[in-house]
Design an enzyme around this catalytic site. Structure first.
Site, PDB file in Angstrom:
ATOM      1  N   LYS A 153      -4.665  14.593   8.581  1.00 62.32           N
ATOM      2  CA  LYS A 153      -4.035  13.279   8.701  1.00 62.32           C
ATOM      3  C   LYS A 153      -3.762  13.009  10.178  1.00 62.32           C
ATOM      4  O   LYS A 153      -3.075  13.776  10.843  1.00 62.32           O
ATOM      5  CB  LYS A 153      -2.732  13.235   7.897  1.00 62.32           C
ATOM      6  CG  LYS A 153      -1.997  11.886   8.024  1.00 62.32           C
ATOM      7  CD  LYS A 153      -0.884  11.740   7.001  1.00 62.32           C
ATOM      8  CE  LYS A 153      -0.136  10.420   7.185  1.00 62.32           C
ATOM      9  NZ  LYS A 153       0.933  10.235   6.181  1.00 62.32           N
TER      10      LYS A 153
ATOM     11  N   ASP B   4       9.539   5.957   0.850  1.00 63.81           N
ATOM     12  CA  ASP B   4       8.271   5.249   0.632  1.00 63.81           C
ATOM     13  C   ASP B   4       7.670   5.747  -0.679  1.00 63.81           C
ATOM     14  O   ASP B   4       6.475   6.004  -0.774  1.00 63.81           O
ATOM     15  CB  ASP B   4       7.339   5.540   1.806  1.00 63.81           C
ATOM     16  CG  ASP B   4       6.280   4.457   1.977  1.00 63.81           C
ATOM     17  OD1 ASP B   4       6.318   3.459   1.228  1.00 63.81           O
ATOM     18  OD2 ASP B   4       5.424   4.611   2.858  1.00 63.81           O
TER      19      ASP B   4
HETATM   20  P1  ADP Z   1      -0.306   6.685   5.066  1.00 66.14           P
HETATM   21  O1  ADP Z   1       0.863   7.078   5.898  1.00 66.14           O
HETATM   22  O2  ADP Z   1      -1.366   6.039   5.852  1.00 66.14           O
HETATM   23  O3  ADP Z   1       0.085   5.937   3.837  1.00 66.14           O
HETATM   24  P2  ADP Z   1      -0.798   8.975   3.345  1.00 66.14           P
HETATM   25  O4  ADP Z   1      -0.308  10.321   3.746  1.00 66.14           O
HETATM   26  O5  ADP Z   1      -0.024   8.269   2.305  1.00 66.14           O
HETATM   27  O6  ADP Z   1      -0.967   8.096   4.642  1.00 66.14           O
HETATM   28  O7  ADP Z   1      -2.302   9.125   2.868  1.00 66.14           O
HETATM   29  C1  ADP Z   1      -3.093   7.994   2.552  1.00 66.14           C
HETATM   30  C2  ADP Z   1      -3.995   8.293   1.369  1.00 66.14           C
HETATM   31  O8  ADP Z   1      -4.817   9.427   1.644  1.00 66.14           O
HETATM   32  C3  ADP Z   1      -3.216   8.668   0.126  1.00 66.14           C
HETATM   33  O9  ADP Z   1      -2.858   7.536  -0.619  1.00 66.14           O
HETATM   34  C4  ADP Z   1      -4.187   9.558  -0.614  1.00 66.14           C
HETATM   35  O10 ADP Z   1      -5.119   8.787  -1.329  1.00 66.14           O
HETATM   36  C5  ADP Z   1      -4.932  10.259   0.502  1.00 66.14           C
HETATM   37  N1  ADP Z   1      -4.336  11.580   0.800  1.00 66.14           N
HETATM   38  C6  ADP Z   1      -3.404  11.858   1.745  1.00 66.14           C
HETATM   39  N2  ADP Z   1      -3.084  13.161   1.752  1.00 66.14           N
HETATM   40  C7  ADP Z   1      -3.833  13.749   0.797  1.00 66.14           C
HETATM   41  C8  ADP Z   1      -3.968  15.104   0.311  1.00 66.14           C
HETATM   42  N3  ADP Z   1      -3.279  16.133   0.831  1.00 66.14           N
HETATM   43  N4  ADP Z   1      -4.846  15.327  -0.680  1.00 66.14           N
HETATM   44  C9  ADP Z   1      -5.561  14.318  -1.207  1.00 66.14           C
HETATM   45  N5  ADP Z   1      -5.479  13.042  -0.813  1.00 66.14           N
HETATM   46  C10 ADP Z   1      -4.633  12.739   0.179  1.00 66.14           C
HETATM   47 MG    MG Z   2       1.008   6.493   2.145  1.00 62.43          MG
END
Ligand code: ADP
Ligand code: MG
Length: 398
Positions: free
Chosen positions: A121, A226
Protein backbone atom coordinates in the site's frame (compact mmCIF):
# COMPACT_ATOMS: atom_id res chain seq x y z
CA UNK A 1 -0.60 6.45 -10.27
CA UNK A 2 1.34 3.79 -12.06
CA UNK A 3 4.21 2.05 -10.47
CA UNK A 4 6.57 1.49 -13.31
CA UNK A 5 9.50 -0.50 -12.05
CA UNK A 6 11.13 -0.81 -15.46
CA UNK A 7 13.70 1.92 -14.93
CA UNK A 8 14.94 0.21 -11.78
CA UNK A 9 17.13 -2.16 -13.66
CA UNK A 10 18.90 0.61 -15.52
CA UNK A 11 19.86 2.67 -12.51
CA UNK A 12 23.52 2.48 -11.60
CA UNK A 13 24.87 2.45 -8.06
CA UNK A 14 25.71 6.13 -8.52
CA UNK A 15 22.14 6.87 -9.59
CA UNK A 16 20.79 5.23 -6.45
CA UNK A 17 23.24 7.15 -4.36
CA UNK A 18 22.18 10.38 -6.00
CA UNK A 19 18.50 9.57 -5.54
CA UNK A 20 19.09 8.93 -1.86
CA UNK A 21 20.99 12.20 -1.63
CA UNK A 22 17.99 14.07 -3.04
CA UNK A 23 15.79 12.38 -0.47
CA UNK A 24 18.13 13.33 2.35
CA UNK A 25 18.38 16.89 1.10
CA UNK A 26 14.58 17.13 0.88
CA UNK A 27 14.33 16.95 4.64
CA UNK A 28 15.24 20.57 4.93
CA UNK A 29 15.14 21.88 1.39
CA UNK A 30 12.06 22.13 -0.74
CA UNK A 31 14.34 22.40 -3.72
CA UNK A 32 17.58 20.58 -3.10
CA UNK A 33 20.42 22.63 -4.60
CA UNK A 34 22.51 20.69 -7.09
CA UNK A 35 25.78 21.29 -5.22
CA UNK A 36 24.19 19.91 -2.07
CA UNK A 37 23.12 16.76 -3.91
CA UNK A 38 26.74 16.31 -4.93
CA UNK A 39 27.93 16.91 -1.42
CA UNK A 40 25.53 14.49 0.26
CA UNK A 41 26.09 11.78 -2.31
CA UNK A 42 29.84 11.97 -1.77
CA UNK A 43 30.34 10.98 -5.38
CA UNK A 44 33.68 12.33 -6.42
CA UNK A 45 33.06 11.90 -10.08
CA UNK A 46 30.12 14.32 -9.91
CA UNK A 47 26.41 13.78 -9.93
CA UNK A 48 25.37 15.46 -13.15
CA UNK A 49 25.14 12.28 -15.16
CA UNK A 50 23.03 10.63 -12.48
CA UNK A 51 20.86 13.69 -12.06
CA UNK A 52 19.95 13.72 -15.69
CA UNK A 53 19.36 9.97 -15.71
CA UNK A 54 17.02 10.27 -12.71
CA UNK A 55 15.23 13.30 -14.10
CA UNK A 56 14.75 11.57 -17.42
CA UNK A 57 12.75 8.76 -15.84
CA UNK A 58 10.88 11.16 -13.56
CA UNK A 59 12.33 10.12 -10.22
CA UNK A 60 13.45 13.64 -9.49
CA UNK A 61 12.16 16.86 -10.99
CA UNK A 62 13.86 20.12 -11.67
CA UNK A 63 11.95 22.88 -10.04
CA UNK A 64 11.10 25.79 -12.24
CA UNK A 65 11.09 29.34 -10.95
CA UNK A 66 13.35 28.41 -8.11
CA UNK A 67 15.88 30.97 -6.97
CA UNK A 68 18.57 28.45 -7.52
CA UNK A 69 19.14 25.38 -9.59
CA UNK A 70 17.81 22.34 -7.82
CA UNK A 71 15.67 19.23 -7.75
CA UNK A 72 13.00 17.65 -5.72
CA UNK A 73 12.09 14.03 -5.25
CA UNK A 74 8.90 12.93 -7.03
CA UNK A 75 6.44 10.33 -5.78
CA UNK A 76 8.03 8.00 -8.32
CA UNK A 77 11.44 8.61 -6.78
CA UNK A 78 10.14 7.92 -3.31
CA UNK A 79 8.41 4.75 -4.58
CA UNK A 80 11.71 3.53 -5.97
CA UNK A 81 13.55 4.18 -2.75
CA UNK A 82 10.94 2.28 -0.75
CA UNK A 83 10.93 -0.61 -3.22
CA UNK A 84 14.69 -0.77 -3.15
CA UNK A 85 14.62 -1.02 0.63
CA UNK A 86 12.10 -3.86 0.43
CA UNK A 87 14.15 -5.57 -2.21
CA UNK A 88 17.29 -5.42 -0.10
CA UNK A 89 15.45 -6.68 2.97
CA UNK A 90 13.80 -9.39 0.88
CA UNK A 91 10.33 -8.18 1.73
CA UNK A 92 9.38 -7.74 -1.90
CA UNK A 93 10.81 -9.47 -4.91
CA UNK A 94 8.36 -8.55 -7.63
CA UNK A 95 5.56 -6.12 -8.30
CA UNK A 96 2.31 -7.23 -9.89
CA UNK A 97 -1.11 -5.80 -10.59
CA UNK A 98 -2.62 -2.75 -9.09
CA UNK A 99 -5.74 -3.79 -7.20
CA UNK A 100 -6.88 -0.54 -5.73
CA UNK A 101 -6.85 3.16 -6.29
CA UNK A 102 -8.03 5.04 -3.27
CA UNK A 103 -8.33 8.76 -2.85
CA UNK A 104 -5.03 8.82 -1.10
CA UNK A 105 -3.39 5.52 -1.82
CA UNK A 106 -2.47 2.95 -4.44
CA UNK A 107 -2.62 -0.76 -3.71
CA UNK A 108 -0.53 -3.38 -5.51
CA UNK A 109 -0.14 -7.11 -5.32
CA UNK A 110 3.54 -7.93 -4.87
CA UNK A 111 5.37 -11.16 -4.16
CA UNK A 112 8.30 -12.29 -2.12
CA UNK A 113 11.11 -14.50 -3.44
CA UNK A 114 9.08 -17.63 -2.90
CA UNK A 115 6.26 -16.17 -4.95
CA UNK A 116 4.01 -15.64 -1.94
CA UNK A 117 1.68 -12.78 -2.71
CA UNK A 118 1.50 -9.74 -0.48
CA UNK A 119 -0.03 -6.31 -0.63
CA UNK A 120 1.90 -3.09 -1.04
CA UNK A 121 0.00 0.00 0.00
CA UNK A 122 1.47 3.29 -1.13
CA UNK A 123 0.15 6.35 0.65
CA UNK A 124 -0.22 9.38 -1.55
CA UNK A 125 -1.41 12.22 0.57
CA UNK A 126 -1.59 15.46 -1.26
CA UNK A 127 -2.68 13.88 -4.51
CA UNK A 128 -6.31 14.94 -4.37
CA UNK A 129 -5.42 18.14 -2.63
CA UNK A 130 -3.47 19.41 -5.58
CA UNK A 131 -6.31 18.55 -7.86
CA UNK A 132 -9.14 20.04 -5.91
CA UNK A 133 -9.91 22.96 -3.70
CA UNK A 134 -7.76 26.01 -3.87
CA UNK A 135 -7.64 26.32 -0.10
CA UNK A 136 -5.89 22.99 -0.01
CA UNK A 137 -3.26 24.18 -2.40
CA UNK A 138 -2.63 27.26 -0.35
CA UNK A 139 -2.40 25.16 2.73
CA UNK A 140 0.15 22.91 1.13
CA UNK A 141 2.14 25.73 -0.32
CA UNK A 142 2.54 27.24 3.10
CA UNK A 143 3.68 24.02 4.62
CA UNK A 144 7.29 23.32 5.34
CA UNK A 145 9.30 21.48 2.75
CA UNK A 146 8.20 18.15 1.38
CA UNK A 147 4.89 18.11 3.18
CA UNK A 148 3.24 15.53 0.92
CA UNK A 149 6.19 13.26 1.50
CA UNK A 150 6.18 13.73 5.23
CA UNK A 151 2.43 13.34 5.57
CA UNK A 152 2.38 10.21 3.41
CA UNK A 153 5.13 8.79 5.60
CA UNK A 154 3.11 9.60 8.69
CA UNK A 155 0.04 7.90 7.25
CA UNK A 156 2.06 4.77 6.45
CA UNK A 157 3.70 4.75 9.85
CA UNK A 158 0.38 5.20 11.59
CA UNK A 159 -1.25 2.45 9.58
CA UNK A 160 1.61 0.05 10.23
CA UNK A 161 1.73 0.82 13.94
CA UNK A 162 -2.01 0.36 14.43
CA UNK A 163 -2.19 -2.75 12.27
CA UNK A 164 0.60 -4.27 14.33
CA UNK A 165 -1.09 -3.42 17.63
CA UNK A 166 -4.46 -4.72 16.45
CA UNK A 167 -3.01 -7.91 15.09
CA UNK A 168 -1.12 -8.55 18.32
CA UNK A 169 -4.39 -8.28 20.18
CA UNK A 170 -6.22 -10.74 18.02
CA UNK A 171 -8.20 -8.39 15.78
CA UNK A 172 -8.97 -9.73 12.30
CA UNK A 173 -6.64 -7.51 10.28
CA UNK A 174 -3.98 -8.29 7.65
CA UNK A 175 -0.55 -9.21 8.92
CA UNK A 176 1.74 -6.19 8.77
CA UNK A 177 5.01 -7.32 7.19
CA UNK A 178 7.18 -4.29 6.47
CA UNK A 179 7.17 -0.53 6.34
CA UNK A 180 9.32 1.90 4.42
CA UNK A 181 8.79 5.61 3.87
CA UNK A 182 5.24 6.20 2.57
CA UNK A 183 4.45 2.52 2.09
CA UNK A 184 3.61 -0.65 3.94
CA UNK A 185 3.63 -4.32 3.01
CA UNK A 186 0.98 -6.61 4.48
CA UNK A 187 -0.45 -10.03 3.88
CA UNK A 188 -2.89 -10.44 1.01
CA UNK A 189 -6.41 -11.16 2.14
CA UNK A 190 -8.11 -13.43 -0.32
CA UNK A 191 -11.50 -11.78 -0.04
CA UNK A 192 -13.72 -9.12 -1.51
CA UNK A 193 -14.74 -5.87 0.12
CA UNK A 194 -18.25 -6.07 1.56
CA UNK A 195 -19.22 -3.46 -1.04
CA UNK A 196 -19.04 -6.17 -3.70
CA UNK A 197 -21.23 -8.65 -1.88
CA UNK A 198 -24.83 -8.62 -3.00
CA UNK A 199 -26.32 -11.00 -0.48
CA UNK A 200 -25.37 -13.01 2.58
CA UNK A 201 -27.14 -16.04 4.07
CA UNK A 202 -27.48 -14.50 7.52
CA UNK A 203 -27.22 -10.71 7.61
CA UNK A 204 -28.09 -10.58 11.32
CA UNK A 205 -25.04 -12.56 12.38
CA UNK A 206 -22.66 -10.64 10.14
CA UNK A 207 -24.15 -7.39 11.42
CA UNK A 208 -23.69 -8.54 15.01
CA UNK A 209 -20.12 -9.48 14.30
CA UNK A 210 -19.32 -6.07 12.84
CA UNK A 211 -20.95 -4.21 15.70
CA UNK A 212 -19.07 -6.34 18.17
CA UNK A 213 -15.86 -5.48 16.35
CA UNK A 214 -16.64 -1.77 16.77
CA UNK A 215 -17.24 -2.37 20.48
CA UNK A 216 -14.13 -4.45 20.87
CA UNK A 217 -12.13 -1.62 19.29
CA UNK A 218 -13.72 0.72 21.82
CA UNK A 219 -12.67 -1.60 24.60
CA UNK A 220 -9.10 -1.17 23.40
CA UNK A 221 -9.59 2.60 23.30
CA UNK A 222 -10.01 2.92 19.54
CA UNK A 223 -12.43 4.03 16.85
CA UNK A 224 -11.67 2.92 13.32
CA UNK A 225 -13.03 6.14 11.86
CA UNK A 226 -13.72 4.72 8.40
CA UNK A 227 -15.64 1.57 9.15
CA UNK A 228 -17.35 1.17 5.83
CA UNK A 229 -18.08 -1.47 3.21
CA UNK A 230 -14.80 -0.79 1.37
CA UNK A 231 -12.68 -1.32 4.45
CA UNK A 232 -14.28 -4.57 5.53
CA UNK A 233 -13.21 -7.56 3.50
CA UNK A 234 -15.45 -10.59 3.73
CA UNK A 235 -13.69 -13.92 3.75
CA UNK A 236 -15.80 -16.81 2.66
CA UNK A 237 -15.10 -20.29 3.92
CA UNK A 238 -17.12 -23.29 2.91
CA UNK A 239 -17.35 -26.22 5.23
CA UNK A 240 -18.72 -29.54 4.04
CA UNK A 241 -20.07 -31.99 6.51
CA UNK A 242 -21.27 -35.45 5.69
CA UNK A 243 -23.62 -37.17 8.06
CA UNK A 244 -24.81 -40.45 6.72
CA UNK A 245 -26.41 -39.69 3.37
CA UNK A 246 -26.72 -35.99 4.06
CA UNK A 247 -24.12 -33.61 2.89
CA UNK A 248 -24.43 -30.14 4.31
CA UNK A 249 -22.50 -27.14 3.23
CA UNK A 250 -22.09 -24.23 5.56
CA UNK A 251 -20.59 -20.97 4.52
CA UNK A 252 -18.93 -18.90 7.18
CA UNK A 253 -18.23 -15.26 6.55
CA UNK A 254 -15.35 -13.67 8.38
CA UNK A 255 -14.94 -9.91 8.22
CA UNK A 256 -11.37 -8.60 8.01
CA UNK A 257 -10.77 -4.96 8.80
CA UNK A 258 -8.32 -2.83 6.81
CA UNK A 259 -7.32 0.83 6.30
CA UNK A 260 -6.13 2.49 9.51
CA UNK A 261 -4.66 5.94 8.83
CA UNK A 262 -7.66 7.72 10.31
CA UNK A 263 -8.08 5.76 13.54
CA UNK A 264 -8.79 7.89 16.57
CA UNK A 265 -8.77 7.44 20.31
CA UNK A 266 -11.98 7.01 22.29
CA UNK A 267 -10.72 10.12 24.10
CA UNK A 268 -10.64 12.22 20.94
CA UNK A 269 -12.56 15.49 21.15
CA UNK A 270 -14.90 14.26 18.38
CA UNK A 271 -14.90 10.63 19.44
CA UNK A 272 -18.66 10.43 19.68
CA UNK A 273 -19.09 11.76 16.18
CA UNK A 274 -16.64 9.24 14.72
CA UNK A 275 -18.07 6.38 16.75
CA UNK A 276 -21.63 7.13 15.65
CA UNK A 277 -20.53 7.51 12.08
CA UNK A 278 -18.89 4.08 12.11
CA UNK A 279 -21.98 2.49 13.60
CA UNK A 280 -24.31 4.25 11.20
CA UNK A 281 -22.21 3.24 8.22
CA UNK A 282 -22.82 -0.40 9.06
CA UNK A 283 -26.51 0.18 9.76
CA UNK A 284 -27.07 2.07 6.55
CA UNK A 285 -25.22 -0.45 4.44
CA UNK A 286 -27.12 -3.40 5.92
CA UNK A 287 -30.44 -1.66 5.38
CA UNK A 288 -29.72 -0.77 1.78
CA UNK A 289 -27.88 -3.81 0.64
CA UNK A 290 -29.32 -6.66 2.72
CA UNK A 291 -32.61 -5.04 3.75
CA UNK A 292 -31.69 -5.78 7.30
CA UNK A 293 -32.50 -3.50 10.22
CA UNK A 294 -31.40 -4.41 13.68
CA UNK A 295 -34.04 -4.51 16.39
CA UNK A 296 -31.62 -2.99 18.78
CA UNK A 297 -30.86 0.71 18.91
CA UNK A 298 -27.27 1.80 19.19
CA UNK A 299 -24.73 0.89 20.31
CA UNK A 300 -24.31 4.30 21.85
CA UNK A 301 -21.07 6.05 22.50
CA UNK A 302 -21.77 6.52 26.20
CA UNK A 303 -22.14 2.76 26.62
CA UNK A 304 -19.10 2.06 24.51
CA UNK A 305 -17.05 4.34 26.75
CA UNK A 306 -17.80 2.09 29.68
CA UNK A 307 -16.05 -0.74 27.87
CA UNK A 308 -12.69 1.01 27.67
CA UNK A 309 -10.05 -1.14 29.31
CA UNK A 310 -12.60 -3.78 30.32
CA UNK A 311 -11.10 -7.13 31.35
CA UNK A 312 -7.77 -5.40 31.82
CA UNK A 313 -7.02 -5.02 28.11
CA UNK A 314 -4.33 -2.63 26.93
CA UNK A 315 -5.48 0.72 25.66
CA UNK A 316 -4.00 0.68 22.20
CA UNK A 317 -4.60 4.40 21.69
CA UNK A 318 -2.12 4.90 24.51
CA UNK A 319 0.32 2.12 23.71
CA UNK A 320 0.87 3.11 20.06
CA UNK A 321 2.29 6.40 21.23
CA UNK A 322 5.09 4.50 22.90
CA UNK A 323 5.65 2.23 19.92
CA UNK A 324 6.56 4.83 17.35
CA UNK A 325 3.51 6.87 16.43
CA UNK A 326 3.66 9.82 18.77
CA UNK A 327 0.92 12.19 19.78
CA UNK A 328 2.68 14.96 17.90
CA UNK A 329 2.67 12.90 14.72
CA UNK A 330 -0.99 12.08 15.24
CA UNK A 331 -1.81 15.76 15.56
CA UNK A 332 0.17 16.73 12.47
CA UNK A 333 -1.46 14.04 10.37
CA UNK A 334 -4.92 14.89 11.61
CA UNK A 335 -4.48 18.59 10.95
CA UNK A 336 -3.33 17.82 7.44
CA UNK A 337 -6.16 15.40 6.73
CA UNK A 338 -8.65 17.91 7.96
CA UNK A 339 -7.16 20.69 5.88
CA UNK A 340 -7.28 18.69 2.68
CA UNK A 341 -10.68 17.21 3.38
CA UNK A 342 -9.58 13.65 3.95
CA UNK A 343 -11.89 12.47 6.61
CA UNK A 344 -12.32 8.84 5.94
CA UNK A 345 -13.96 7.48 2.81
CA UNK A 346 -17.07 6.75 4.87
CA UNK A 347 -17.95 10.39 4.92
CA UNK A 348 -20.00 11.28 1.85
CA UNK A 349 -18.82 14.87 2.07
CA UNK A 350 -15.20 13.86 2.06
CA UNK A 351 -15.82 11.42 -0.73
CA UNK A 352 -17.31 13.92 -3.14
CA UNK A 353 -15.83 13.51 -6.55
CA UNK A 354 -14.56 10.10 -5.64
CA UNK A 355 -15.69 7.75 -8.34
CA UNK A 356 -16.16 4.92 -5.87
CA UNK A 357 -18.95 6.90 -4.39
CA UNK A 358 -20.27 8.38 -7.59
CA UNK A 359 -23.65 6.72 -7.36
CA UNK A 360 -25.79 4.99 -4.86
CA UNK A 361 -25.30 1.46 -3.68
CA UNK A 362 -27.41 -0.24 -6.29
CA UNK A 363 -25.02 0.49 -9.09
CA UNK A 364 -24.10 -3.00 -10.13
CA UNK A 365 -20.81 -2.57 -11.85
CA UNK A 366 -19.54 -0.27 -9.16
CA UNK A 367 -17.56 -3.13 -7.79
CA UNK A 368 -15.51 -3.32 -10.94
CA UNK A 369 -14.48 0.24 -10.79
CA UNK A 370 -12.09 0.24 -7.97
CA UNK A 371 -8.64 0.12 -9.42
CA UNK A 372 -9.77 1.06 -12.87
CA UNK A 373 -7.82 4.24 -13.23
CA UNK A 374 -4.22 3.85 -14.26
CA UNK A 375 -4.27 0.15 -13.74
CA UNK A 376 -1.57 -1.63 -15.58
CA UNK A 377 -3.02 -4.36 -17.72
CA UNK A 378 -1.18 -7.53 -17.08
CA UNK A 379 -3.65 -9.92 -18.53
CA UNK A 380 -5.93 -12.09 -16.50
CA UNK A 381 -3.26 -13.77 -14.43
CA UNK A 382 -1.13 -12.05 -11.91
CA UNK A 383 2.16 -11.62 -13.59
CA UNK A 384 4.82 -10.04 -11.56
CA UNK A 385 7.78 -8.17 -12.73
CA UNK A 386 10.93 -8.76 -10.79
CA UNK A 387 12.67 -5.74 -9.40
CA UNK A 388 16.06 -5.76 -10.98
CA UNK A 389 18.83 -3.42 -10.05
CA UNK A 390 22.48 -3.04 -10.81
CA UNK A 391 25.07 -3.58 -8.13
CA UNK A 392 22.52 -3.83 -5.38
CA UNK A 393 25.06 -3.74 -2.59
CA UNK A 394 26.72 -0.51 -3.57
CA UNK A 395 24.24 1.75 -1.90
CA UNK A 396 24.82 4.76 0.30
CA UNK A 397 25.18 4.08 3.94
CA UNK A 398 27.12 0.90 3.31
P1 ADP B 1 -7.62 3.42 0.89
O1 ADP B 1 -7.00 4.14 2.03
O2 ADP B 1 -7.20 3.96 -0.41
O3 ADP B 1 -9.10 3.27 1.03
P2 ADP B 1 -7.41 0.60 1.57
O4 ADP B 1 -6.38 0.15 2.54
O5 ADP B 1 -8.80 0.69 2.06
O6 ADP B 1 -6.93 1.96 0.93
O7 ADP B 1 -7.35 -0.37 0.32
C1 ADP B 1 -8.12 -0.12 -0.85
C2 ADP B 1 -8.63 -1.43 -1.43
O8 ADP B 1 -7.55 -2.31 -1.71
C3 ADP B 1 -9.51 -2.19 -0.46
O9 ADP B 1 -10.85 -1.78 -0.55
C4 ADP B 1 -9.31 -3.62 -0.89
O10 ADP B 1 -10.13 -3.92 -1.99
C5 ADP B 1 -7.87 -3.64 -1.36
N1 ADP B 1 -6.96 -4.10 -0.29
C6 ADP B 1 -6.28 -3.32 0.58
N2 ADP B 1 -5.54 -4.06 1.42
C7 ADP B 1 -5.74 -5.35 1.08
C8 ADP B 1 -5.24 -6.62 1.58
N3 ADP B 1 -4.36 -6.70 2.59
N4 ADP B 1 -5.66 -7.74 0.97
C9 ADP B 1 -6.53 -7.68 -0.05
N5 ADP B 1 -7.04 -6.55 -0.56
C10 ADP B 1 -6.65 -5.39 -0.01
MG1 MG C 1 -10.24 2.15 2.25
Amino acid sequence: MRLDTKAMRYLTAEDWRTLTAVETGSRNHEVVPTPLIGQISGLRGGVHKSISALAKVGLIARLKNAKYDGYRLTYGGLDYLALNTYRKRKDVYSVGNQIGVGKESDIFVVADEQGVQRVLKIHRLGRISFRTVKANRDYLRNRSSGSWMYMSRLAALKEYTFMTALRENGFPVPEPLAQSRHTIVMSLIDAFPMRQISSVPDPASLYAELISMILRLAQYGLIHGDFNEFNILIKEETKREIEGDNETETITLTPILIDFPQMVSMDHANAEYYFDRDVNCVKRFFERRFHFTSDEKGPHFTDARKLIGKDGVTRLDVSVEASGFSRKMAKELEAYMKAVGVDGDGDPEAAKGDKEYGDEDEDEDESEREGEEDVEENGAGRQEEAIEVNEPDLLPGK
